[in-house]
Design a protein around this motif. Structure first.
Motif, short mmCIF file in Angstrom:
data_model
loop_
_atom_site.label_atom_id
_atom_site.label_comp_id
_atom_site.label_asym_id
_atom_site.label_seq_id
_atom_site.Cartn_x
_atom_site.Cartn_y
_atom_site.Cartn_z
N THR A 62 8.81 -11.01 22.08
CA THR A 62 8.17 -10.05 21.17
C THR A 62 7.51 -8.93 21.97
O THR A 62 7.51 -7.77 21.56
N ARG A 64 8.65 -7.85 24.84
CA ARG A 64 9.74 -7.01 25.33
C ARG A 64 10.27 -6.08 24.23
O ARG A 64 10.52 -4.91 24.45
N LEU A 65 10.37 -6.63 23.01
CA LEU A 65 10.93 -5.84 21.91
C LEU A 65 9.88 -4.96 21.24
O LEU A 65 10.22 -4.08 20.47
N THR A 67 7.53 -5.75 18.92
CA THR A 67 7.55 -5.93 17.48
C THR A 67 6.35 -6.72 16.98
O THR A 67 6.41 -7.37 15.94
N PHE A 72 3.22 -1.54 15.26
CA PHE A 72 3.51 -0.70 14.10
C PHE A 72 2.26 0.06 13.64
O PHE A 72 2.24 0.62 12.54
N ARG A 100 6.34 -1.04 9.58
CA ARG A 100 7.35 -2.07 9.91
C ARG A 100 8.56 -1.93 8.98
O ARG A 100 9.70 -2.00 9.42
N GLN A 101 8.28 -1.70 7.69
CA GLN A 101 9.38 -1.50 6.73
C GLN A 101 10.19 -0.27 7.12
O GLN A 101 11.40 -0.22 6.95
N ARG A 102 9.49 0.72 7.62
CA ARG A 102 10.14 1.97 7.97
C ARG A 102 10.74 1.90 9.38
O ARG A 102 11.38 2.84 9.84
N ASN A 103 10.55 0.74 10.04
CA ASN A 103 11.10 0.50 11.37
C ASN A 103 10.63 1.53 12.40
O ASN A 103 11.41 2.02 13.20
N ILE A 105 8.25 1.99 15.52
CA ILE A 105 7.39 1.37 16.53
C ILE A 105 6.58 2.47 17.18
O ILE A 105 7.12 3.35 17.85
N HIS A 226 6.31 -12.53 14.07
CA HIS A 226 7.37 -11.86 13.31
C HIS A 226 6.97 -10.47 12.84
O HIS A 226 7.66 -9.86 12.03
N TYR A 228 4.02 -9.53 11.28
CA TYR A 228 3.16 -9.41 10.11
C TYR A 228 1.69 -9.51 10.52
O TYR A 228 1.25 -10.56 11.00
N MET A 281 5.68 -3.76 1.06
CA MET A 281 5.02 -2.78 0.20
C MET A 281 6.06 -2.04 -0.61
O MET A 281 7.27 -2.18 -0.37
#
Lengths: 292, 270
Positions: A62, A64-65, A67, A72, A100-103, A105, A226, A228, A281
């Motif tokens: 996580t 590294r990525l 996320t 967010f 996060r929904q909108r992706n 970062i 994850h 959230y 949302m």
């Protein structure tokens, strides 16, 4: 190495989550505040569970990525010296969920500062006062998690007057009656009756529609893994958990005083009862035209 | 510990011997424990169905260790080669990331469970107390050790049966404008690699490719399906969730079912 003074910090002055309000934030009550099973309330999804023995590896991936929920988030807020803490925690959870929904970062945020990336993103900043003014019309004394969740679920939240990009929202409200910062507007108290005409048409564009209520500290960490963010209340203060640091065994959170702080497992365990995570949302018809 | 004080010919004797047997196995497990346990996993992804041999350093014997893998592969078992190397045989048919864990002295957990199952009335109290004390001492002397390693199975499996002729893309030169990951929240969550990949696409396109991820029941502020995602949601449901729907305006140019890796997402937008 984390400064020990930042771990398990307890505010000496009231921040807005006194014991008489936190006592009412049981899981059952929060569940009902979110509309129950037919509303936004959700059990912790089994597909989000990560075995604790795998946390080290999962957390490294996580990292590294990028996320984590904190990735967010592109700003911190400052409530000093008000009692708005529950709404500051809520706005962090909502903004992270929105991005996060909108992706996108963007973070982690630099306390009190505007990030360059924010100017080119679809990030939206929400007004804490737009919830707090209804949760506690008396202004002082704070608000419970159940109140702010119920208000946000039923009618949404207004944008802050300050945005990373001028989106020409039809309705917006000052962010806080506290200090604010370069990314959060500050101003005088605005009672609910003085909100701009037609404000509900804009607030409903930004509404949580799925809220998870974890039942253990391990589930809280799994939610963070994850992406959230998890709002919690402990030691008379409400905060947004945003990242698990496996080596140090602490959770990082942006405290609503323009500073990053950390809670140990002992403190996290005490915060499970009133914990919540916004999993999703509302999504607009068009990201580029968010004005009502 | 006076083992001979248990009355003969009783059920308690059987339970007693079972526990003693497990204590002996625990001692054997202790003999397996080296300095530090390390699983040597391959750095490069392995091919589907290829057998990977993962040496395990720090253990002379895996027979008393527990070997687990998430998710479950096709084959997973410990081995010892002729020259004495301990290792794990691994084989998986499905591409993806796997996490292999070795737990030493996992028998301690089983021992605790066995002791808990002994009916209190069938064994003398002082004998049970001595057994529990001995087990606790051995558990403290030989603590549980975990070691986990990650490996990846790459590549794509050919579909079963004859491969159908690929349909020609009617508009091969369409510019991608949207990439949407749609899932069913009660069944799956969004893989982090997908989130990271979509973010990368957005950043590299300077935002000209609009990316998003949400449950197929998503609504706008009015309680209806967001206008900009009606096509993506319908297509994703038609193809099966979860799915990544790639569009050029209102035209769906590609659908990738259940992408799991960054590479799969990035490939979909080429």
């Amino acid at each position: 190495m984390i400064d020990p003074k930042l771990i398990d910090f307890i505010h000496p002055e009231p921040t807005g989550y006194p014991d008489n309000l936190s006592a009412g934030d049981t899981r059952d009550i929060l569940w009902d505040a979110a509309g129950g099973k037919d509303g936004a309330a959700r059990e912790f999804p089994a597909n989000l569970w990560v075995e604790p023995r795998n946390w080290k590896e999962f957390a490294a991936e996580t990292d590294r990525l990028k996320t984590w929920p904190i990735n967010f988030l592109d700003r911190t807020t400052n409530q000093s010296p008000t009692h708005e803490c529950t709404t500051h925690a809520l706005r962090a959870i909502l903004e992270s969920a929105w991005n996060r929904q909108r992706n996108i970062i963007l973070g982690p945020p630099r306390p009190g500062q505007l990030l360059d990336i924010s100017k080119t993103s679809a990030s939206v900043w929400f007004s804490c006062l737009s919830i707090y003014a209804e949760a506690n019309p008396r202004q002082w004394g704070g608000a419970g998690t159940r109140q702010v969740i119920e208000i946000a679920f039923k009618r949404g939240i207004l944008p802050d007057l300050i945005q990373p990009v001028d989106r020409k929202f039809k309705h917006a409200l000052v962010g806080t009656c506290g200090e604010g910062n370069a990314t959060q507007s500050s101003g005088k108290w605005v009672p609910l009756s003085k909100f701009p005409d037609g404000w509900k048409d804009t607030a409903r564009l930004f509404r949580p529609v799925e809220i998870i209520f974890p039942e253990s500290w391990e589930q809280i960490v799994c939610l963070l893994m994850h992406g959230y963010g998890v709002g919690v209340g402990r030691k008379q203060h409400s905060i947004p958990y945003m990242r698990w640091l496996d080596d140090e065994q602490v959770i990082e959170y942006p405290d609503s005083y323009d500073i990053m702080r950390y809670d140990s497992v002992r403190m996290i365990k005490s915060a499970v009862g009133g914990a919540y995570a916004v999993a999703s949302m509302t999504v607009p018809d068009d990201w580029t035209v968010l004005a009502a | 510990m006076k083992l001979w004080h248990v009355r003969r010919g009783t059920a308690s004797q059987f339970m007693f011997m079972l526990v003693v047997g497990m204590l002996l196995m625990l001692a054997l497990a202790a003999a397996s424990l080296g300095a530090e346990v390390r699983i040597v996993a391959p750095v490069s992804p392995v091919q589907p169905n290829a057998i990977a041999v993962l040496p395990v350093e720090g253990l002379v014997d895996l027979s008393t260790a527990k070997v687990e893998c998430i998710p479950a592969p096709t084959l997973l078992f410990p081995i010892k080669t002729w020259d004495g190397m301990t290792a794990i045989f691994f084989q998986a048919a499905t591409p993806g990331k796997y996490s292999v864990t070795v737990s030493v002295n996992g028998w301690r957990r089983d021992l605790d469970a066995a002791i808990a199952r002994i009916p209190a009335q069938s064994v003398k109290t002082e004998v049970l107390a001595e057994l529990t004390k001995a087990a606790a001492a051995m558990a403290a002397a030989y603590p549980l050790v975990h070691e986990t390693a990650a490996l990846e199975v790459a590549g794509q499996l050919p579909p079963p049966g004859p491969v159908p002729d690929p349909k020609p893309d009617p508009k091969p030169n369409l510019k991608v404008t949207k990439a949407t990951y749609v899932f069913e929240k009660d069944q799956t969550s969004v893989p982090r690699a997908v989130t990271a990949a979509l973010n990368k696409i957005s950043a590299e396109s300077s935002g000209s490719i609009v990316v998003a991820q949400f449950d197929d029941d998503v609504t706008n502020g009015l309680g209806t399906v967001p206008a900009q995602y009606k096509i993506a949601i319908a297509k994703a449901r038609e193809e099966g969730l979860p799915a990544l729907v790639v569009q050029s305006g209102d035209v769906v140019t590609r659908v990738v079912k259940n992408p799991l890796t960054e590479a799969q997402v990035l490939e979909a937008l080429k």
